[in-house]
Write a protein that holds these residues in place. Sequence first.
Motif, PDB file in Angstrom:
ATOM      1  N   THR A  83       0.759  -1.114  -0.061  1.00  0.00           N
ATOM      2  CA  THR A  83      -0.042  -0.090  -0.050  1.00  0.00           C
ATOM      3  C   THR A  83       0.934   1.503   0.036  1.00  0.00           C
ATOM      4  N   ILE A  86       2.396   1.676  -3.494  1.00  0.00           N
ATOM      5  CA  ILE A  86       1.516   2.026  -4.244  1.00  0.00           C
ATOM      6  C   ILE A  86       1.384   3.544  -4.165  1.00  0.00           C
ATOM      7  N   GLU A  87       0.796   4.001  -3.105  1.00  0.00           N
ATOM      8  CA  GLU A  87       0.264   5.167  -2.687  1.00  0.00           C
ATOM      9  C   GLU A  87       1.571   6.322  -2.494  1.00  0.00           C
ATOM     10  N   THR A 109       8.163   1.525  -8.157  1.00  0.00           N
ATOM     11  CA  THR A 109       7.864   2.144  -9.235  1.00  0.00           C
ATOM     12  C   THR A 109       7.293   1.156 -10.338  1.00  0.00           C
ATOM     13  N   ASP A 112       2.529  -0.489  -9.607  1.00  0.00           N
ATOM     14  CA  ASP A 112       1.182  -0.369 -10.341  1.00  0.00           C
ATOM     15  C   ASP A 112       1.090  -0.957 -11.745  1.00  0.00           C
ATOM     16  N   SER A 113       2.281  -1.052 -12.407  1.00  0.00           N
ATOM     17  CA  SER A 113       1.989  -1.681 -13.655  1.00  0.00           C
ATOM     18  C   SER A 113       1.865  -3.137 -13.628  1.00  0.00           C
ATOM     19  N   ILE A 115       0.414  -4.947 -11.536  1.00  0.00           N
ATOM     20  CA  ILE A 115      -1.073  -4.911 -11.035  1.00  0.00           C
ATOM     21  C   ILE A 115      -1.928  -5.197 -12.407  1.00  0.00           C
ATOM     22  N   LYS A 116      -1.513  -4.122 -13.103  1.00  0.00           N
ATOM     23  CA  LYS A 116      -2.480  -4.042 -14.098  1.00  0.00           C
ATOM     24  C   LYS A 116      -2.160  -5.163 -15.474  1.00  0.00           C
ATOM     25  N   ARG A 122      -1.684  -9.719  -9.085  1.00  0.00           N
ATOM     26  CA  ARG A 122      -2.826  -9.322  -8.589  1.00  0.00           C
ATOM     27  C   ARG A 122      -3.360 -10.202  -7.551  1.00  0.00           C
TER      28      ARG A 122
END
Length: 209
Positions: A83, A86-87, A109, A112-113, A115-116, A122
């Motif tokens: 967390t 990401i934040e 860095t 985020d990428s 997870i997508k 995920r």
Amino acid sequence: MQEHIDAILKNTGLEPKLIDEIVTIGRLKKVSAGNVVISPDSPGNEMPIVLSGLLKVMRQDPDGNEVFLYYLEGGETCAMSITCCIEGRKASYKVMAEEDSTLWMIPMTYMDSWIKKYESFRRFVFGAYQTRFDELLMTIDSVVFHKMDERLYRYLLDTKQATGSYEIHKTHEQIANELNTSRVVISRLLKGLEREGKIEQHRNKIEIL
């Protein structure tokens, strides 16, 4: 070392292509028992994956009082660090090495990428959240609904399971700090558990029976 890292990551169910990326961009970090891995207010710029050893996660209040939350074993990561990564916010917890540990540190860095891009990542992230959430609920239940002697015995059993040893090498003071109580209380309750035949106390160690 790379073969060992690959083996640990494969056991987490991550895709081979993602494992290659993690191995390429990550870095090895070794930490001795008792040393801090993540401190409160440290920048959340890396996510640790435990390769070997054992970490413990602590919650700390503004006065420096601490309470034990949960352990992190081989192949696991800290959901709270994900967390923060990401934040991009600072940590509000502390992670320490319970044993000499080897970690693989991943820069924030990429979180985020990944997870997508990767379904396996995920699942890995959400699985970490679910596991830690369940453990936090157990901690809350222990604090709210259980007496201190029950909390202490649960803590000893959790430590046994995490370390894989029936012998716990901790002082009464260390246990008291992690359960946010006094050494006198812990010493008294340990004597009670010993009378009940649940533990035996030896010099510098406690044995679970």
